[in-house]
Design an enzyme around this catalytic site. Structure first.
Site, PDB file in Angstrom:
ATOM      1  N   PHE A 113       0.850  -1.185   0.000  1.00 53.42           N
ATOM      2  CA  PHE A 113       0.000   0.000   0.000  1.00 53.42           C
ATOM      3  C   PHE A 113       0.889   1.239   0.000  1.00 53.42           C
ATOM      4  O   PHE A 113       2.086   1.172   0.307  1.00 53.42           O
ATOM      5  CB  PHE A 113      -0.918  -0.003   1.231  1.00 53.42           C
ATOM      6  CG  PHE A 113      -2.376  -0.213   0.906  1.00 53.42           C
ATOM      7  CD1 PHE A 113      -2.790  -1.230   0.076  1.00 53.42           C
ATOM      8  CD2 PHE A 113      -3.357   0.610   1.455  1.00 53.42           C
ATOM      9  CE1 PHE A 113      -4.139  -1.441  -0.213  1.00 53.42           C
ATOM     10  CE2 PHE A 113      -4.699   0.424   1.180  1.00 53.42           C
ATOM     11  CZ  PHE A 113      -5.090  -0.600   0.334  1.00 53.42           C
ATOM     12  N   GLN A 227      -8.267  14.439   3.398  1.00 58.34           N
ATOM     13  CA  GLN A 227      -7.615  13.608   2.392  1.00 58.34           C
ATOM     14  C   GLN A 227      -8.460  13.484   1.131  1.00 58.34           C
ATOM     15  O   GLN A 227      -9.651  13.191   1.193  1.00 58.34           O
ATOM     16  CB  GLN A 227      -7.348  12.211   2.954  1.00 58.34           C
ATOM     17  CG  GLN A 227      -6.649  11.297   1.955  1.00 58.34           C
ATOM     18  CD  GLN A 227      -6.098  10.061   2.613  1.00 58.34           C
ATOM     19  OE1 GLN A 227      -6.786   9.053   2.698  1.00 58.34           O
ATOM     20  NE2 GLN A 227      -4.860  10.129   3.084  1.00 58.34           N
ATOM     21  N   HIS A 229      -8.664  11.176  -1.973  1.00 54.38           N
ATOM     22  CA  HIS A 229      -8.182   9.879  -2.449  1.00 54.38           C
ATOM     23  C   HIS A 229      -7.851   9.989  -3.932  1.00 54.38           C
ATOM     24  O   HIS A 229      -8.618  10.577  -4.700  1.00 54.38           O
ATOM     25  CB  HIS A 229      -9.247   8.800  -2.216  1.00 54.38           C
ATOM     26  CG  HIS A 229      -8.717   7.415  -2.289  1.00 54.38           C
ATOM     27  ND1 HIS A 229      -8.357   6.814  -3.475  1.00 54.38           N
ATOM     28  CD2 HIS A 229      -8.460   6.490  -1.322  1.00 54.38           C
ATOM     29  CE1 HIS A 229      -7.917   5.593  -3.242  1.00 54.38           C
ATOM     30  NE2 HIS A 229      -7.966   5.371  -1.930  1.00 54.38           N
ATOM     31  N   LEU A 239     -15.257   5.223  -4.456  1.00 59.38           N
ATOM     32  CA  LEU A 239     -13.877   4.801  -4.235  1.00 59.38           C
ATOM     33  C   LEU A 239     -13.458   3.618  -5.110  1.00 59.38           C
ATOM     34  O   LEU A 239     -14.200   2.654  -5.269  1.00 59.38           O
ATOM     35  CB  LEU A 239     -13.719   4.406  -2.756  1.00 59.38           C
ATOM     36  CG  LEU A 239     -12.362   3.859  -2.317  1.00 59.38           C
ATOM     37  CD1 LEU A 239     -11.302   4.941  -2.397  1.00 59.38           C
ATOM     38  CD2 LEU A 239     -12.455   3.310  -0.896  1.00 59.38           C
ATOM     39  N   GLU A 242      -7.067   1.601  -3.098  1.00 56.68           N
ATOM     40  CA  GLU A 242      -5.627   1.686  -3.286  1.00 56.68           C
ATOM     41  C   GLU A 242      -5.039   0.300  -3.567  1.00 56.68           C
ATOM     42  O   GLU A 242      -3.963   0.170  -4.152  1.00 56.68           O
ATOM     43  CB  GLU A 242      -4.985   2.284  -2.035  1.00 56.68           C
ATOM     44  CG  GLU A 242      -3.532   2.643  -2.185  1.00 56.68           C
ATOM     45  CD  GLU A 242      -3.079   3.584  -1.084  1.00 56.68           C
ATOM     46  OE1 GLU A 242      -2.065   3.281  -0.454  1.00 56.68           O
ATOM     47  OE2 GLU A 242      -3.751   4.611  -0.860  1.00 56.68           O
ATOM     48  N   ARG A 273      -0.905   9.214  -0.351  1.00 56.60           N
ATOM     49  CA  ARG A 273      -2.078   9.649  -1.111  1.00 56.60           C
ATOM     50  C   ARG A 273      -2.043  11.124  -1.474  1.00 56.60           C
ATOM     51  O   ARG A 273      -2.482  11.514  -2.563  1.00 56.60           O
ATOM     52  CB  ARG A 273      -3.348   9.331  -0.322  1.00 56.60           C
ATOM     53  CG  ARG A 273      -3.654   7.852  -0.289  1.00 56.60           C
ATOM     54  CD  ARG A 273      -4.878   7.534   0.551  1.00 56.60           C
ATOM     55  NE  ARG A 273      -5.176   6.099   0.485  1.00 56.60           N
ATOM     56  CZ  ARG A 273      -6.116   5.503   1.200  1.00 56.60           C
ATOM     57  NH1 ARG A 273      -6.860   6.228   2.028  1.00 56.60           N
ATOM     58  NH2 ARG A 273      -6.336   4.211   1.083  1.00 56.60           N
ATOM     59  N   HIS A 337     -12.218  12.185   0.671  1.00 56.98           N
ATOM     60  CA  HIS A 337     -12.313  10.806   1.141  1.00 56.98           C
ATOM     61  C   HIS A 337     -12.326  10.658   2.651  1.00 56.98           C
ATOM     62  O   HIS A 337     -13.135   9.919   3.200  1.00 56.98           O
ATOM     63  CB  HIS A 337     -11.132  10.033   0.561  1.00 56.98           C
ATOM     64  CG  HIS A 337     -11.051   8.596   0.976  1.00 56.98           C
ATOM     65  ND1 HIS A 337     -12.057   7.676   0.712  1.00 56.98           N
ATOM     66  CD2 HIS A 337     -10.086   7.906   1.643  1.00 56.98           C
ATOM     67  CE1 HIS A 337     -11.713   6.488   1.180  1.00 56.98           C
ATOM     68  NE2 HIS A 337     -10.531   6.596   1.771  1.00 56.98           N
ATOM     69  N   ARG A 372      -3.295  10.612   6.040  1.00 57.49           N
ATOM     70  CA  ARG A 372      -3.415   9.227   6.490  1.00 57.49           C
ATOM     71  C   ARG A 372      -2.849   8.268   5.456  1.00 57.49           C
ATOM     72  O   ARG A 372      -3.083   8.411   4.262  1.00 57.49           O
ATOM     73  CB  ARG A 372      -4.889   8.875   6.737  1.00 57.49           C
ATOM     74  CG  ARG A 372      -5.090   7.417   7.121  1.00 57.49           C
ATOM     75  CD  ARG A 372      -6.534   7.113   7.426  1.00 57.49           C
ATOM     76  NE  ARG A 372      -7.437   7.198   6.294  1.00 57.49           N
ATOM     77  CZ  ARG A 372      -7.540   6.280   5.335  1.00 57.49           C
ATOM     78  NH1 ARG A 372      -6.745   5.217   5.337  1.00 57.49           N
ATOM     79  NH2 ARG A 372      -8.427   6.428   4.363  1.00 57.49           N
TER      80      ARG A 372
END
Length: 562
Positions: A113, A227, A229, A239, A242, A273, A337, A372
């Site tokens: 990730f 954030q 995304h 979404l 990721e 991100r 997000h 994050r």
């Protein structure tokens, strides 16, 4: 009057995990949720949950990655605690029966990730949040926890001493408004993505818990850090995990060029991100996008891998974009997000307001700082759901009898509902759309001083218009018009926090990227923004608070590159 030792508002991962600790402590715990618990937005988390369970990985490495990912404004004691507890949290969920994806030998599978130095993201195909939520729901049913489902909390009530005394609840099913008294409250209501026009969030994500806490006297922290995304579907903003990039997906522009090498030459698509979203937005603004989007290319993964690891993503792409990622690149764009900010707490979930605790996205512990890392949100919810559940349970056990519940709060809420139904003004959705579009425009991936100032200046007029909104639906049963109108008031408070916090923070850090202050300023701005509600002024005011550090040299701020 309903009476419980502990009331948990919100039935996602954090709320359910906390409730199980209340049961274990032997207290009377109840959950209040405005939707059925299995519809909580935790179920929308797709890609995975981080933990250093591989012997070649380490908790220390996970901690370092999170401190760096947070752009050195996260609270290091909370980050260290979360990463230390992560392996046991995963193994505990495994013992409860969570169907994680497995390696051939039976070990829990992990995928790479963004922003991580090791492949430490445990997953269940692309439905990780859903299987975790269902696992905890089974345990909640087994434990016999009281659940007030399809009930919305409209007021957090404090007594004359400033201690939480309970909540005022609106039963959506019947229209009844009733008081519920408790010795402690834990807010686990999730984020506020719906304040933005383009977002990945469910319609229920209106930041109610944060707004309720703010108006009751609790501070919110770091609300300017939102954030975006990198991979929201072009048309809907829904979404795309990721995990699609973790499995090897590429980001390409309209010319077919894989562009992340220009922005993050080492980590490429798996940079943090905020870095990836800015790269995408730059490509779009410089004319290398199409219809405001770039593309996620999964074709080289092959049909077998996509169908095994990313089946939900393929179906969403076909249903919502008319694109089969097995054959064609998927149009995506940065989309609001996650809220790094929230109700300010210590690492045990306690807020400065006596008796109020918070966990999950509704809280700012702060483990995510200015950005994050993917895979840390589910971890945050489960680890701090458990920890805050333990501590608030012990707190309420130390209290005496129930506190006096000021019934004037109930009268005020009922009066407000009556006035909304009597009004003849505009409806809430129109105002919500204008507010959300303005926030997207002025407080998006890149922020200009003029745009932020414009957004902050709009708040008084938005509030004045909100004072004139009305509810057309006069019924009592499932009056969604009334609920959405009430939620808009909560969102207005949070928009003010976001806009004022962003305008005041004269630097770029993590998800907060200013065109006039493009660099991070550790000397002046390595601190938390604190939002307070000033009842006398009728507006949000700001103060600042030092971050909590451990004094370890490896966590000293350095250039953050991927």
């Amino acid at each position: 009057m309903r009476n419980h030792d502990l009331i948990i508002v919100g039935a996602g991962l954090a709320g359910m995990r906390a409730a199980l600790e209340g049961v274990k402590a032997g207290i009377d715990v109840a959950i209040i949720s405005k939707i059925h618990p299995l519809r909580s937005h935790s179920c929308a988390a797709q890609g995975g949950i981080n933990a250093a369970i591989n012997p070649k990985d380490s908790r220390e490495s996970h901690t370092f990655d999170t401190v760096k990912g947070a752009d050195y404004i996260g609270d290091e004691d909370a980050i260290q605690l979360m990463c230390q507890e992560a392996p046991e949290a995963i193994l505990e969920m495994d013992r409860m029966g969570t169907p994680f994806s497995r390696l051939e030998g039976g070990l829990i599978a992990q995928r790479p990730f963004g922003g991580a130095s090791f492949d430490r993201t445990c997953y269940a195909a692309d439905r990780t949040g859903q299987v975790l939520l269902h696992t905890l729901w089974e345990q909640l049913i087994k434990a016999g926890v009281t659940v007030y489902e399809e009930c919305s909390v409209l007021r957090l009530v404090t007594d004359v001493e400033g201690h939480v005394a309970g909540v005022v609840v609106y039963d959506i099913k019947t229209g009844e408004v009733f008081p519920a008294r408790s010795k402690g409250i834990l807010m686990a209501t999730g984020g506020y993505g719906r304040v933005f026009f383009s977002n990945t969030n469910a319609t229920t994500n209106t930041g109610d818990g944060m707004a309720l806490a703010l108006r009751a006297g609790a501070p919110l922290a770091d609300m300017e850090f939102v954030q975006f995304h990198p991979t929201g579907l072009l048309t809907t903003g829904i979404l795309v995990t990721e995990g699609a990039r973790g499995e090897g997906g590429y980001l390409i522009n309209v010319d077919g060029d894989r562009f992340m090498g220009k922005y993050a030459p080492k980590k490429l698509e798996l940079a943090s991100r905020d870095v990836v979203s800015r790269a995408e937005q730059t490509e779009i603004m410089e004319g290398r996008g199409r219809n405001g989007a770039v593309f996620l290319d999964l074709r080289h993964l092959g049909a077998e891998k996509i169908l095994e690891r990313l089946p939900q993503i393929r179906q969403l792409a076909i249903d919502l974009e008319g694109v089969d990622p097995i054959h064609d690149p998927l149009p995506i764009r940065p989309t609001a997000h996650y809220s790094m900010g929230g109700i300010r707490t210590d690492k045990f979930g306690a807020s400065p307001l006596p008796g109020l605790y918070a966990a999950g996205e509704a809280a700012c512990v702060s483990v995510h700082g200015a950005n994050r890392l993917g895979g840390n949100s589910l971890l945050d919810a489960i680890v701090f759901g458990k920890i805050s559940g333990q501590h608030v349970s012990q707190y309420v056990k130390q209290q005496g009898s129930q506190r006096d519940f000021p019934m004037d709060a109930l009268v005020e809420v009922k009066g407000r509902i009556s006035s909304l139904k009597r009004g003849q003004g505009m409806r809430a959705p129109e105002l919500h759309t204008r507010m959300a579009q303005a926030l997207n425009l002025h407080c998006g991936v890149f922020r200009t001083p003029e745009g932020m100032a414009t957004m902050a200046a709009m708040i008084p007029s938005l509030r004045a218009e909100y004072a004139r909104v009305s509810v057309q639906d006069q019924s009592d049963i499932f009056n969604v018009d009334l609920l959405r109108t009430w939620e808009l008031g909560n969102m207005l408070d949070l928009v003010e926090c976001i806009a004022k916090g962003a305008l005041a923070r004269q630097e770029s850090r993590g998800a907060h990227s200013r065109t006039d202050f493009p660099n991070r300023d550790d000397q002046n701005w390595r601190k938390h923004s604190i939002s307070h509600w000033d009842a006398n002024k009728g507006e949000v005011v700001l103060s600042y608070e030092a971050i909590r550090t451990l004094g370890l040299p490896e966590y000293e701020p350095m250039v953050r590159s991927y």
